[in-house]
Scaffold this active site. Structure first.
Site, mmCIF file in Angstrom:
data_model
loop_
_atom_site.group_PDB
_atom_site.id
_atom_site.type_symbol
_atom_site.label_atom_id
_atom_site.label_comp_id
_atom_site.label_asym_id
_atom_site.label_seq_id
_atom_site.Cartn_x
_atom_site.Cartn_y
_atom_site.Cartn_z
ATOM 1 C CD1 TRP A 357 -22.133 -8.769 15.223
ATOM 2 C CD2 TRP A 357 -24.203 -7.816 14.594
ATOM 3 N NE1 TRP A 357 -22.155 -7.980 14.123
ATOM 4 C CE2 TRP A 357 -23.223 -7.515 14.016
ATOM 5 C CE3 TRP A 357 -25.566 -7.499 14.971
ATOM 6 C CZ2 TRP A 357 -23.293 -5.956 13.147
ATOM 7 C CZ3 TRP A 357 -25.579 -6.540 14.362
ATOM 8 C CH2 TRP A 357 -25.333 -5.670 13.534
ATOM 9 C CG ASP A 358 -23.942 -12.112 11.748
ATOM 10 O OD1 ASP A 358 -23.392 -11.259 11.999
ATOM 11 O OD2 ASP A 358 -23.215 -12.474 9.908
ATOM 12 C CD GLU A 488 -17.181 -5.432 10.714
ATOM 13 O OE1 GLU A 488 -17.843 -5.901 11.845
ATOM 14 O OE2 GLU A 488 -16.710 -6.213 9.524
ATOM 15 C CE LYS A 601 -17.995 -5.375 5.884
ATOM 16 N NZ LYS A 601 -16.889 -5.725 6.933
ATOM 17 C CD GLN A 602 -22.608 -4.345 8.850
ATOM 18 O OE1 GLN A 602 -21.294 -4.651 8.354
ATOM 19 N NE2 GLN A 602 -23.542 -4.780 9.366
#
Length: 772
Positions: A357-358, A488, A601-602
C-alpha cells in the site's frame, strides 16, 4: 546510526574500505533503470560478507509459504523478485593470486555514486599477499536512455611488478535468494551460446516460467590495443565464462569493458529472446562505452531538470533529497503498467520486491507532481487490473457479493503475505487504494478515470467495508473488530480509529463517485451498474448508514482520537523515557513486550489526520500530534515523513526539520540499522512529500494549487518544479519571499497564504515577508 557517507550535493561518497559496512554500501550505491537493477557488489572476486543482487523487473517466483501453524485463508506462496544472473563478474588472477579485497591490503579506496549523471565509480589500490600492487578504477551504469542496457569499464594497472594476468569474464546464473523459504534455487537453464557476439545465457523461472536472457559482450584492451578472449568450455550449469591471458608490465593499462542486457519473455516472445539480445548488444557495442555514458548523462539531465529540488545552505539535506529522488527514478519509470514499486526496488530481497500500500499512500503524490500524468494513472490501472483477484481474495476470507479486498503484498493481484495479523487484519490497505483514486482526480482533474476504471474499484472496496463491520447493540453503532492499523506494534485490536475513519470515507466516496459518473455519462454508468450487479438504492443506503454511524473512539478528557479500544489501558510511557540501549525495540524487545506497550511503530491516528486534514482544526491536530508523536518510535521508514508534514503545518520548525532529516537520511545514515537489507524505496517518496507538502505547504483545494510555505532555519532557500494539469511551475522560497514562475501560456490561479494570485504567462509572483 552510522555516519560514514561524506556530505556532497551531487555525490554519495565513501572513502576507505570497511568490510563491516560493505553490505550497507552495497545497498546505498545500488543502480537501476526501472527495467533492471543491481546492488553495488564488486565486479571482481570478493570472498567477504556480501549480499549478491541482480534483479529484473516483474520476474518473480511463488516461494511456498512457510509458517508454523497453517490457517484457513493463508496464501500458498510469497512472491519474490528473483536474484538473477550476475552479468558483471570478473575473476582477475595475478600470477596465481586472485584479486580479492577481502584478503588484500586495500588503500586509497573510494566509491562514488554520481547522481547527476547516473553512474557508480570505484577506485582503490590493492596489495596482494605477495606484495604485488595494482591500481583499479571501475565505472558502471544502468542506462535510462535505453533500459535494456547496462555497461561497465574496469581499468587495472600493475604498479610494481611484471607478470601474467588472467582475465576471466563470466555470467553466473547459478544464484539463489538469501530469503528463500526452503533454500531452493529458482532458475533452470534453457539455452546458452558463446560466439564473437558475446556470451548469452537463457534461464527459466520454476513454476512461473519467465524466460530471461542475459547477454554480455566483453572487450579487453592492453595499452589501448584490443586483445581476444577465448570461450571456456565448462560443464558448470548456468554459468558461462571466457578468458584471456596477458603478459603485463608495471604501469601498463588494462581496460575491460562489459556491455550487458537482460531481456525477458514478458516483453519478447521466448523464441525471439536470443536474436533480440544479439541486436541489443550489437547496437550498444557499436556506440561504445563513452557514447552510452554520454547518453546516460543527457537522460539524467532531463530527469533533474524536471524534478530536482535545490536546497541552499544545508549540504546534508541537499544530498539526501537528491539521493531519494535518484533512487525513485531508478526504480520506477511508469513505462509499463504491469510494473509497480517494490519497497526495496532493485536494492535487496526483503519484502519480496512486491507491491504494498506504500505505492498509493506515498509514491503516487511524488509521481503526480514530477512525471507525466500517465505514470500515476498507470499505477492506478495496475490495481484496476487486479480487481478480480481482489474479489477472489475477499471470497477466500468469507466475503461475497463482489466485495474486494486488495492484497497487502502482491505481484499479480493475489495475496501472498503470510503473517496472519497482516494478511487477515491489516485491511486499511483497501482504503489507501481508494484514497489514491481520489487524490489522483483531485490533482489532475481527470474525472474520466472514474467511469473508465475507478468506480468499479470503489464499489468493490465499499462492499468489503459494509460486510467487514458489524452492529454493536452495546454502542448502538457499527464497529470493526480484529484489525491491525498502520501501527503494526498492535495486532488484533478493535475499532482502530484510522481504519474506521478510512472505511467511513470510502463508503461515502463510492456513493459520490457513482453520482458523478451517472451525471456525466449515464450510459457508461448503467454499464458499470450491470457489470457489478450494483443494487443502487439498497447498497447506497447501507453504505450511507455505516458511514454516518461508525464508532470512532475518542477520549474527551485528553481531546484525542484513540488509536483503538483500550489504548489508554496500556502503561503510558513516553519515548524519551526509553534508554537508547533498548532501541530499536523491534531488535531489542520480545514481540510480547512490544504488543503490550503503548509504543507506536509509525503514524496511525496521524496518518488519518494527514489524509483528511481539512476535517480537523489546528488545535485538534496539535493535541493528537503531541500525544501520539511522543509515543512513536519511528521504526517504520514510512513514519517520519507524515510527522514532518504535520509538524510543518503546526509551525514546529524544529520537529519538522528533525523528521525531514530522519526520513531523507534514513538509509544514508542507517537510522534503523537495516540498510544492509536494501534501501527503503517507497518511503523515499515521503522525503519529497516532506519538502513539497511540508515545508512548501502545497495542497490542491477546489481544483487550485495552494501554498503555505515554511522555511527551516537551517536553509537560506529551497526551490522545486512541479507539473500541475499540463503546466510545469517553478517554486522558490526564501526567508523574505515566495516566487512562482509560470512558463505556460495559460493563466493559473494559485492560493498563497489563502490569498488568490493570478499568475500569467512567464510572470513571477512575489509575496514579501511571508516567512518572517
Amino acid at each position: 546510526m552510522k555516519n560514514y557517507i561524506q556530505a556532497e550535493e551531487w555525490n554519495i561518497i565513501e572513502e576507505g574500505f570497511d568490510p563491516h559496512l560493505n553490505k550497507v554500501s552495497e545497498s546505498l550505491f545500488s543502480l537501476g533503470n526501472g527495467r533492471m537493477g543491481q546492488r553495488a557488489n564488486f565486479e571482481e572476486t570478493y570472498s567477504g560478507e556480501t549480499l549478491q543482487g541482480n534483479y529484473v523487473a516483474g520476474v518473480y517466483y511463488p516461494d511456498k509459504t512457510r509458517v508454523g501453524w497453517w490457517k484457513n485463508g493463508y496464501p500458498e506462496y510469497f512472491a519474490k523478485v528473483l536474484n538473477a544472473a550476475n552479468w558483471m563478474g570478473l575473476e582477475l588472477t595475478l600470477d596465481a593470486e586472485v584479486l580479492d579485497l577481502s584478503v588484500c591490503k586495500v588503500t586509497a579506496f573510494k566509491r562514488v555514486l554520481n547522481m547527476k549523471e547516473g553512474y557508480l565509480e570505484r577506485t582503490f589500490t590493492a596489495e596482494l599477499s605477495s606484495g604485488k600492487q595494482v591500481k583499479v578504477a571501475a565505472k558502471r551504469f544502468f542506462s535510462i536512455a535505453n533500459d535494456e542496457i547496462a555497461a561497465l569499464h574496469y581499468q587495472l594497472i600493475p604498479l610494481n611488478f611484471s607478470g601474467q594476468l588472467s582475465v576471466k569474464s563470466f555470467i553466473d546464473g547459478d544464484v539463489k535468494n538469501q530469503d528463500s523459504n526452503y533454500d531452493e534455487k529458482f532458475w533452470d537453464e534453457v539455452n546458452r551460446m558463446q560466439n564473437d557476439q558475446g556470451s548469452y545465457l537463457i534461464q527459466r523461472t520454476k513454476k512461473t516460467e519467465f524466460d530471461v536472457v542475459t547477454g554480455v559482450k566483453t572487450l579487453v584492451y592492453q595499452n589501448h590495443k584490443a586483445v581476444t578472449l577465448s570461450p571456456v568450455v565448462t560443464v558448470k550449469d548456468k554459468y558461462l565464462d571466457e578468458v584471456v591471458l596477458l603478459d603485463v608490465a608495471a604501469n601498463e593499462v588494462i581496460d575491460i569493458y562489459k556491455v550487458a542486457t537482460n531481456l525477458s519473455s514478458q516483453n519478447y516472445a521466448a523464441d525471439q529472446l536470443l536474436d533480440t539480445a544479439f541486436k541489443v548488444i550489437g547496437a550498444a557495442v557499436a556506440k561504445g562505452f563513452d557514447e552510452l555514458l554520454r547518453e546516460q548523462a543527457e537522460a539524467w539531465a532531463t530527469k533533474w531538470n524536471e524534478g530536482d529540488i535545490i536546497i541552499e545552505g544545508d549540504v546534508a539535506a541537499q544530498q539526501a533529497i537528491r539521493f531519494n529522488i535518484f533512487q525513485l527514478n531508478q526504480t520506477y519509470t511508469g513505462k509499463d503498467a504491469r510494473l509497480n514499486i517494490g519497497p526495496k526496488g532493485f536494492t535487496g530481497e526483503k519484502y519480496g520486491g512486491s507491491t504494498y500500500w506504500d505505492t498509493e499512500a506515498y509514491c503516487i503524490p511524488f509521481y503526480l507532481s514530477t512525471a507525466p500524468q500517465e505514470v500515476s494513472r498507470n499505477l492506478l490501472i495496475y490495481r484496476y487490473k487486479h480487481l478480480e483477484k481482489a474479489i477472489e481474495n475477499a471470497q477466500k476470507l468469507g466475503f461475497n457479493k463482489g466485495a474486494a479486498l486488495y492484497p497487502m503484498v502482491t505481484m499479480n493481484g493475489e495475496e501472498c503475505h503470510n503473517e496472519w495479523e497482516i494478511t487477515f487484519e491489516e485491511i486499511h490497505r483497501n482504503g489507501a487504494i481508494a484514497f489514491a483514486i481520489f487524490n489522483y482526480i483531485r490533482y489532475t482533474g481527470d474525472q474520466s478515470y472514474l467511469k473508465e476504471f475507478g468506480l468499479e474499484v470503489l464499489i468493490g472496496i465499499a462492499r468489503f467495508w459494509k460486510q467487514r463491520v458489524n452492529w454493536s447493540e452495546d454502542k448502538k453503532q457499527f464497529v470493526m473488530l480484529g484489525v491491525t492499523g498502520p501501527n503494526e506494534y498492535e495486532n488484533n485490536v478493535n475499532n482502530n480509529w484510522y481504519t474506521n475513519t478510512l472505511a467511513a470515507w470510502c463508503l461515502s466516496y463510492a456513493i459520490e463517485a457513482a453520482n458523478i459518473v451517472n451525471a456525466e455519462d449515464p450510459a457508461q454508468y448503467q454499464l458499470i451498474v450491470n457489470k457489478t450487479a450494483l443494487l443502487e438504492e439498497t447498497e447506497f443506503a447501507d453504505w450511507k448508514a455505516v458511514a454516518e454511524n461508525i464508532y470512532l473512539p475518542y477520549d474527551e478528557e485528553k481531546g484525542v482520537f484513540l488509536q483503538q479500544d483500550g489504548f489508554l489501558d496500556k502503561e503510558q510511557i513516553l519515548v524519551h523515557d526509553l534508554p537508547a540501549s533498548e532501541r530499536p525495540i523491534n531488535q531489542k524487545w520480545s514481540w510480547d513486550r512490544i504488543l503490550r506497550s503503548c509504543f507506536i511503530k509509525q503514524a496511525d491516528v496521524l496518518q488519518g489526520i494527514y489524509f483528511f486534514e481539512d476535517n480537523y482544526d489546528l488545535e485538534s491536530l496539535r493535541r493528537n500530534f503531541d500525544f501520539y508523536e511522543s509515543r512513536t518510535v519511528h521504526e517504520s521508514s514510512l513514519s517520519p515523513c507524515v510527522h514532518s508534514i504535520l509538524a510543518a503545518k503546526l509551525n514546529d520548525g524544529k520537529k519538522a526539520y528533525e523528521f525531514y532529516l530522519r526520513t531523507s537520511r534514513l538509509d544514508l545514515d542507517d537510522y534503523n540499522n537495516d540498510t544492509e537489507d536494501g534501501l527503503h524505496i517507497t518511503s523515499m517518496a515521503g522525503t519529497w512529500m516532506s519538502i513539497v507538502e511540508g515545508f512548501a505547504g502545497m495542497r490542491v483545494r477546489d481544483g487550485k494549487l495552494s501554498f503555505t510555505p515554511f522555511l527551516p532555519e537551517q536553509w537560506s532557500s529551497f526551490s522545486f518544479k512541479i507539473g500541475f494539469r499540463g503546466i510545469q511551475l517553478k517554486v522558490t522560497i526564501t526567508k523574505e519571499e515566495i516566487t512562482i514562475v509560470n512558463p505556460a501560456k495559460e493563466t493559473l490561479d494559485i492560493n498563497i497564504f489563502n490569498q488568490l494570485y493570478n499568475i500569467a504567462t512567464g510572470e513571477k509572483v512575489i509575496t514579501y515577508n511571508v516567512l518572517s
